[in-house]
Design an enzyme around this catalytic site. Structure first.
Site, PDB file in Angstrom:
ATOM      1  CD  GLU A  70      20.376  22.611 -24.362  1.00 31.43           C
ATOM      2  OE1 GLU A  70      21.357  21.847 -24.517  1.00 31.43           O
ATOM      3  OE2 GLU A  70      19.203  22.217 -24.391  1.00 31.43           O
ATOM      4  CG  HIS A 139      12.716  18.992 -17.084  1.00 32.95           C
ATOM      5  ND1 HIS A 139      12.997  17.665 -16.805  1.00 32.95           N
ATOM      6  CD2 HIS A 139      13.164  19.208 -18.347  1.00 32.95           C
ATOM      7  CE1 HIS A 139      13.579  17.110 -17.853  1.00 32.95           C
ATOM      8  NE2 HIS A 139      13.694  18.025 -18.794  1.00 32.95           N
TER       9      HIS A 139
END
Lengths: 335, 371
Positions: A70, A139
């Site tokens: 990322e 998540h």
């Protein structure tokens, strides 16, 4: 022409129409095209939940699968934005914010300010937020307050497919970095969505339901909980207004003030953890600016100050419910 | 039980998309004798709120529906019956009344709400209602769409085949303008008539739509059977330019609402969904440009650019002029500018007179077309 479309398909259509309209729009992210090791078909995955499926076939190499880093591809997208492209980067889950946060808050958010207003960073970072997906603590978070805290980042969190399409098109056309938050539990939700392209301006809250007795402020999935609570309360003669903030930065406090000035009661619903949340921020502004309009103490309905539980039973208790919202409204009506 | 003496009051169907309505309030008590045209209840739909006028005379024996509740279109709301009908017969009538269910969107038998015509000026959305009788074409005004006729299209369709279209730049039609003036819009409507196979029609135009209709009567006299000009543009210089500028430039609900209030005598008619629908329209790519081009061509410098009074007077076309007495957009004095027209000014109505006093306007148009 309007027809019903799911939130997920509305996001796909917004990206498709903007990539068609503007050749500088590109997209990058993990598995947004094929996915490592996927068989044959180049467009096999279309993202972890299939949101971008079909776009590679139309727009080819303007969509790029990136390595699992990322910090690298969010940084690359921000860099490309400063050099004339309009990248959309998919961060998959906003929970992964930590590994690329420097590029977002200390680089992208600062460029316009530090280069004398001459630098523009038209990047859109899409990411899933929220719980109820049985995806456990890493998540499932609603981290909107963290990014809303940073000046220079615009933060969007739509509650329905119509807003998702119009706000995503606005995000892509906007010349500042925008974090576009998609609640994964709204992906299947359908409403009427025009086929044409349209942009919804930032900083314009939507009045999801009109009412005279109390003002419920919410965003994302919580708009639906608030509306459900309002419908149930209407049966008891309590008429609630529901305000969908739509964008958290900029935030449309004028609509909130106008509503609370007429109802005198404020209930803020936020799926985020309670400390330093959107709910506490809105409540603070209302009490500071229009304290004398309030007939009762404002109520905050938020997730508890814990990580999101993996146990389905506990996760359902963790996310604010329509009953909790209704109870909070009744509390303001009691005084 | 003699049904002829018992008349049901039912939930009206206002326009194309209405499936249910909320009975906001009863305006009459049980035991009241009502005459045709009396205001009997207030109904609110997802588009608009309005007063329901009695279509039949009679004694209100029973209020079946409860204020504040929502009912499907054609649901039984009340019962009219003369005094000599027994309570038991009224009860039996209510018992036997077949309550309609809310229609489903994919009901195969229902006619489509809207259709699209691929014309030489692009894709135009339209609705068509009714099968028999003369052809009537409804043309909305600046910033409007075919839903501006939601209280008219079904009523007119009882004795005519009625088309209503979205002009270019409006509603769900193409946002490309063939020409940003009355002639350009008139060309588009003629192209629409070509595509749907309408040789000639009675034209009903509201506001700028009236200017479009009159322009068509001049450009293509063979295709215009009569004109009904409602709060029409083109009959004088004055126009509320603050309204036009406000409509074009508003991007939020807060900005748009005070602008829209000018359209109606009764400001309560500006509902949340009316504002939302207009904002949704204004956000579509191409709309802002189309509205700016049209307003620049039609209303530059705060006045109407095109005056059609002499042109219309020179035509041999039967003309009805209808105006709301308290029109805040185009003054009602313009109604008097045509010499040979049938002029009707309706009290208690603003610019959207065809919505606010729909039944009166419908009767006038029907009479005009039949005569």
């Amino acid at each position: 022409m309007a027809r019903t479309l799911s939130f997920k398909d509305a996001v796909n259509e917004a990206i498709d129409q903007e990539m068609t309209r503007d050749p500088t729009v590109i997209m990058m992210g993990e598995d947004i095209v094929g996915g490592t090791g996927s068989p044959g078909e180049a467009d096999a995955w279309g993202g972890v939940l299939g949101v971008t499926k079909g776009l590679y076939a139309k727009h080819g190499d303007r969509l790029m699968d990136t390595p699992l880093s990322e910090s690298a591809y969010i940084g690359a997208a921000i860099g490309a934005a400063t050099c004339g492209l309009r990248p959309i980067a998919e961060l998959m889950f906003l929970d992964f914010l930590g590994v690329c946060f420097d590029q977002m808050y200390n680089q992208a958010a600062k460029f316009r300010y530090m280069f004398g207003g001459k630098a523009e960073t038209p990047v859109t970072i899409r990411a899933m937020v929220g719980g109820g997906f049985r995806a456990a603590a890493q998540h499932s978070q609603m981290l909107t307050p963290i990014i809303t805290h940073v000046p220079g980042l615009k933060v969007v969190c739509p509650s329905n497919a119509y807003d998702a399409k119009g706000l995503l098109i606005q995000s892509i056309r906007d010349n500042d970095p925008v974090i576009f938050c998609e609640h994964k539990n709204l992906y299947a939700h359908e409403v009427d969505v025009p086929e044409e392209s349209y942009a919804i301006p930032f900083g314009e809250a939507n009045i999801a339901r009109e009412g005279t007795d109390a003002t419920i402020v919410a965003y994302g999935l919580m708009v639906h909980r608030a509306t459900e609570a309002a419908e149930n309360l209407a049966k008891d003669g309590i008429d609630c207004e529901v305000i969908d903030l739509r964008t958290l930065s900029p935030i449309d406090m004028d609509t909130v003030y106008e509503s609370v000035e007429s109802t005198g009661r404020l209930i803020c619903v936020d799926e985020a953890n309670p400390r330093c949340s959107i709910a506490s921020d809105v409540t603070a502004s209302v009490t500071q600016e229009i304290f004398s309009s309030l007939k009762a103490a404002p109520q905050l309905v938020t997730a508890p100050h814990t990580p999101v539980p993996f146990s389905p039973v506990l996760e359902d208790l963790y996310i604010p419910s329509a009953e909790q919202v209704a109870d909070a409204v009744r509390k303001t009506m009691a005084t | 039980m003699s049904d002829e003496k018992i008349t049901p009051l039912i939930m009206p169907k206002w326009g194309l998309s209405m499936k249910e309505g909320k009975l906001s309030d009863w305006l009459i008590e049980e035991g009241t004798n009502i005459a045709v045209g009396d205001e009997i209840m207030e109904v609110e739909t997802d588009k608009i709120a309005n007063v329901v006028e009695a279509a039949d005379p009679g004694l209100l024996r029973r209020r079946v529906a409860t204020a504040g509740e929502t009912y499907p279109v054609r649901a039984l709301l009340g019962v009219l019956a003369s005094e000599d009908i027994s309570d038991a017969d009224v009860d039996a009538f209510i018992e036997a009344f077949e309550m309609p269910v809310i229609e489903d969107d994919d009901d195969a038998e229902a006619a489509p709400l809207y259709e699209f015509a691929e014309t030489s000026v692009g894709r135009l959305r339209y609705a068509v209602r009714g099968n028999e009788g003369p052809v009537v074409l409804l043309i909305h005004g600046f910033g409007g769409d075919l839903d501006n006729w939601l209280f008219n299209i079904d009523a007119l369709a009882t004795s005519a085949k009625v088309y209503a279209l979205d002009l270019p730049g409006h509603g769900q039609s193409t946002k490309q303008l063939a020409g940003a003036d009355l002639s350009g819009l008139a060309t588009a409507v003629l192209a629409f008539m070509d595509t749907v196979g309408v040789e000639s029609a009675h034209l009903v135009g509201h506001s700028v739509g009236g200017g479009v209709a009159a322009t068509m009567a001049f450009d293509a006299p063979d295709r215009v059977l009569s004109l009904s000009l409602i709060s029409s543009a083109g009959l004088g210089r004055e126009i509320n330019s603050q309204y036009i500028d406000g409509f074009v430039n508003s991007v939020s609900r807060r900005e748009l609402k005070p602008v829209l209030i000018n359209l109606f005598a009764d400001s309560k008619l500006v509902s949340r969904s009316l504002i939302d629908d207009l904002l949704k329209y204004k956000r579509i790519d191409g709309v802002q440009g189309a509205l700016e081009s049209l307003s620049a061509a039609l209303f530059a410098d705060g006045e109407q650019k095109t005056i059609l009074t002499e042109k219309i007077s020179s035509l041999d076309v039967k003309t009805l002029v209808v105006w709301g007495a308290v029109d805040e957009i185009i003054p009602a004095s313009h109604a008097q500018s045509l010499e040979n027209a049938d002029v009707q000014v309706i009290q208690g109505a603003g610019h959207m007179v065809q919505m606010e006093q729909a039944s009166q306007v419908n009767d006038l148009i029907k009479e005009h077309i039949a005569g």
